[in-house]
Design an enzyme around this catalytic site. Structure first.
Site, PDB file in Angstrom:
ATOM      1  N   HIS A 100       0.887  -1.167   0.000  1.00 47.74           N
ATOM      2  CA  HIS A 100       0.000   0.000   0.000  1.00 47.74           C
ATOM      3  C   HIS A 100       0.921   1.213   0.000  1.00 47.74           C
ATOM      4  O   HIS A 100       2.009   1.167   0.592  1.00 47.74           O
ATOM      5  CB  HIS A 100      -0.832   0.109   1.276  1.00 47.74           C
ATOM      6  CG  HIS A 100      -1.702  -1.070   1.604  1.00 47.74           C
ATOM      7  ND1 HIS A 100      -1.238  -2.190   2.227  1.00 47.74           N
ATOM      8  CD2 HIS A 100      -3.031  -1.267   1.434  1.00 47.74           C
ATOM      9  CE1 HIS A 100      -2.236  -3.037   2.417  1.00 47.74           C
ATOM     10  NE2 HIS A 100      -3.338  -2.508   1.937  1.00 47.74           N
ATOM     11  N   ASP A 103       2.413   1.954   3.335  1.00 53.70           N
ATOM     12  CA  ASP A 103       3.382   0.995   3.899  1.00 53.70           C
ATOM     13  C   ASP A 103       4.796   1.458   3.600  1.00 53.70           C
ATOM     14  O   ASP A 103       5.748   1.072   4.278  1.00 53.70           O
ATOM     15  CB  ASP A 103       3.262  -0.400   3.263  1.00 53.70           C
ATOM     16  CG  ASP A 103       1.877  -0.988   3.346  1.00 53.70           C
ATOM     17  OD1 ASP A 103       1.139  -0.632   4.271  1.00 53.70           O
ATOM     18  OD2 ASP A 103       1.547  -1.825   2.464  1.00 53.70           O
ATOM     19  N   GLU A 267      -8.735 -13.921  -1.256  1.00 56.06           N
ATOM     20  CA  GLU A 267      -8.021 -14.181   0.004  1.00 56.06           C
ATOM     21  C   GLU A 267      -8.728 -15.291   0.765  1.00 56.06           C
ATOM     22  O   GLU A 267      -9.944 -15.229   0.995  1.00 56.06           O
ATOM     23  CB  GLU A 267      -7.957 -12.897   0.837  1.00 56.06           C
ATOM     24  CG  GLU A 267      -7.287 -13.112   2.195  1.00 56.06           C
ATOM     25  CD  GLU A 267      -6.897 -11.817   2.889  1.00 56.06           C
ATOM     26  OE1 GLU A 267      -6.444 -10.878   2.201  1.00 56.06           O
ATOM     27  OE2 GLU A 267      -7.041 -11.742   4.116  1.00 56.06           O
ATOM     28  N   ASP A 308      -5.517 -13.666   9.466  1.00 50.46           N
ATOM     29  CA  ASP A 308      -4.335 -13.574   8.595  1.00 50.46           C
ATOM     30  C   ASP A 308      -3.195 -14.482   9.038  1.00 50.46           C
ATOM     31  O   ASP A 308      -2.046 -14.048   9.165  1.00 50.46           O
ATOM     32  CB  ASP A 308      -3.829 -12.124   8.525  1.00 50.46           C
ATOM     33  CG  ASP A 308      -4.734 -11.209   7.706  1.00 50.46           C
ATOM     34  OD1 ASP A 308      -5.581 -11.721   6.955  1.00 50.46           O
ATOM     35  OD2 ASP A 308      -4.585  -9.981   7.817  1.00 50.46           O
ATOM     36  N   ASP A 337      -0.582 -12.460   2.534  1.00 49.85           N
ATOM     37  CA  ASP A 337      -1.267 -11.452   3.352  1.00 49.85           C
ATOM     38  C   ASP A 337      -1.477 -12.106   4.716  1.00 49.85           C
ATOM     39  O   ASP A 337      -2.607 -12.392   5.128  1.00 49.85           O
ATOM     40  CB  ASP A 337      -2.588 -11.038   2.690  1.00 49.85           C
ATOM     41  CG  ASP A 337      -3.143  -9.761   3.299  1.00 49.85           C
ATOM     42  OD1 ASP A 337      -2.572  -9.298   4.302  1.00 49.85           O
ATOM     43  OD2 ASP A 337      -4.140  -9.238   2.777  1.00 49.85           O
TER      44      ASP A 337
HETATM   45  C1  XLS Z   1      -7.570  -6.781   4.552  1.00 55.91           C
HETATM   46  C2  XLS Z   1      -7.056  -7.007   3.214  1.00 55.91           C
HETATM   47  C3  XLS Z   1      -5.918  -6.089   2.805  1.00 55.91           C
HETATM   48  C4  XLS Z   1      -5.739  -6.136   1.313  1.00 55.91           C
HETATM   49  C5  XLS Z   1      -4.976  -4.995   0.759  1.00 55.91           C
HETATM   50  O1  XLS Z   1      -8.306  -7.598   5.094  1.00 55.91           O
HETATM   51  O2  XLS Z   1      -6.705  -8.339   3.092  1.00 55.91           O
HETATM   52  O3  XLS Z   1      -4.759  -6.430   3.481  1.00 55.91           O
HETATM   53  O4  XLS Z   1      -5.137  -7.308   0.909  1.00 55.91           O
HETATM   54  O5  XLS Z   1      -5.516  -3.764   1.055  1.00 55.91           O
HETATM   55 NI    NI Z   2      -5.665  -9.192   1.505  1.00 49.12          NI
HETATM   56 NI    NI Z   3      -7.555  -9.637   4.666  1.00 49.64          NI
END
Ligand code: XLS
Ligand code: NI
Ligand code: NI
Length: 437
Positions: A100, A103, A267, A308, A337
């Site tokens: 991002h 970051d 994800e 995560d 992630d």
């Molecule tokens: C949050 C998301 C974030 C995205 C990128 O839950 O996974 O990390 O991957 O903004």
């Molecule tokens: Ni993500």
């Molecule tokens: Ni996420």
């Protein structure tokens, strides 16, 4: 300053190795179904978790030291993160990173100053990239942390904030192109609502789509040829997020004419939050030609949020790689992630975590390839729908019949025979025999 001096380059030592700093399954050069593992598995490091997050949670502050020898909140620290990140990726043989905007550098009050810092850091990253094969997998703009986004970015009620979101996207696209990114992600963390009492859903969705169209137009105008991605997530931080799951995001992209430029970044933990398996959202994306990239992590079904965690579940990784192989690969890659648990706070833990994640997906790849080569799953599936190959079934498939004709056939039949067994337990035992046989 040298980073991770006490950590060796991580090499493949095979499944019987007990060396915690070696791969047990990820053997980059090993050819699987005609391609080396490293090409099947374009792994990426997530800048935010690996270089920024230091264990803070709702109840306590940092447990890990991510200063990398510099004072936090300074450009020296931003550069130290680049140095550490590249040392980290090189030791593991990781060829991509995701970021991002915020970051990379500390955000200033004035966007002109933030952008100047981003120019400086991206020049520095470009220099580091020279002579390596490390590239950006995807970039994105963080449009959820700053208080200005409390009511959303594209979905905000403030035209000024919308304008700011546009500015951040423009800059993040510039950076993505500069760093050779394959993709650009929209994760709509605050694009949703807490209550419908204060929300005009149609208005907000139209604005989000408008912002995405402007991003596509600008991206294409500066030579970005990669994919835009929506990363679906049903909730957290908002009670209800518009990009709920793959099916919802696909409907949105089609409704607003964005489906030619966008694919999905799926994800694992978001799919399970939506009440699906990871494989489900991959399959829905794939059959719609929209499986673009993957955020590789896993959740905890006992917890209702995005934990995560680094991928550990080999069943899920196998079924993920099964979908990816059937899809003919990804245009994107596998972005971890994922974050180490709060009590896993050492440098070694960062490496153990990536070794775990990379090995889990390598194992998943090997087992998925074995499932496909074994052929029993495919054979079962072909047989399961056999009644549509001939006779009335074939006519149905070819759209050569009508309700009238079908009801006449049904009347002659009396009652249909029960369909053939679903054989779920047999198929599950096939999977186990491939995984553990
Ligand atoms: C949050 C998301 C974030 C995205 C990128 O839950 O996974 O990390 O991957 O903004
Ligand atoms: Ni993500
Ligand atoms: Ni996420």
């Amino acid at each position: 300053m040298q980073h991770f001096e006490n950590i060796p380059v991580i090499r493949y030592e095979g499944p019987t190795s007990k060396n915690p700093l070696a791969f047990k399954f990820y053997d980059p050069a090993r050819v699987v179904m005609g391609k080396p593992m490293r090409e099947h598995l374009p792994f990426a490091m997530a800048w935010w978790h690996n270089l920024c997050a230091a264990g803070t949670d709702m109840f306590g502050r940092d447990t890990a030291d991510k200063s990398f020898g510099a004072e936090k909140g300074t450009m020296e620290h931003a550069k130290a993160k680049v140095d550490a990140g590249f040392a980290f990726m090189q030791k593991l043989g990781i060829r991509y990173f995701c970021f991002h905007d915020v970051d990379l550098v500390p955000e200033a009050d004035d966007i002109k100053e933030t952008n100047r810092r981003l120019d400086e850091i991206s020049d520095y990253i470009l220099e580091k990239m020279q002579g390596t094969d490390i590239r950006c997998l995807w970039g994105t703009a963080n449009m959820f942390s700053n208080p200005r986004y409390m009511n959303g970015a594209g979905s905000t009620n403030s035209a000024e904030v919308f304008c700011f979101a546009a500015a951040q996207i423009k800059k993040a696209l510039d950076l993505t192109v500069k760093l050779g990114g394959r993709g650009y992600v929209f994760w709509g963390g605050r694009e949703g609502y807490e209550t419908l009492l204060n929300t005009d859903v149609k208005f907000e969705q139209e604005n989000i789509a408008n912002l995405m169209h402007m991003a596509v137009d600008y991206g294409r105008s500066i030579g970005f040829t990669g994919d835009f991605y929506i990363e679906p997530k049903p909730k957290e931080p908002m009670k209800h997020q518009y990009d709920f799951d793959a099916a919802t995001a696909i409907g949105f992209l089609r409704q607003y004419g964005l489906d030619k430029d966008f694919k999905l970044n799926i994800e694992a933990n978001h799919a399970t939050l939506a009440g699906h398996t990871f494989q489900h959202d991959l399959r829905i994306s794939a059959i719609n030609g929209m499986l673009g990239s993957i955020d590789a992590n896993q959740g905890d079904l006992l917890l209702g949020w995005d934990t995560d965690e680094f991928p550990f579940n080999v069943y899920d990784a196998t079924m993920c790689m099964y979908e990816v192989l059937k899809n003919g690969g990804l245009t994107g890659g596998f972005n971890f992630d994922s974050k180490t648990r709060r009590p896993s706070n050492t440098d070694e833990d960062m490496f153990h975590a990536y070794i775990l994640g990379m090995d889990t997906f390598a194992l998943g790849l090997l087992k998925a390839a074995a499932l496909i080569e074994d052929g029993r799953l495919d054979a079962f599936l072909a047989e399961r729908y056999a009644s549509f190959r001939t006779g009335v079934g074939a006519k149905i498939r070819k759209h050569e019949t009508t309700l009238l004709e079908l009801s006449a056939i049904a009347e002659q039949m009396g009652a249909p025979a029960l369909p053939s067994s679903g054989r779920q337990e047999y198929l599950e035992s096939v999977v186990n025999s491939i995984l553990f046989g």
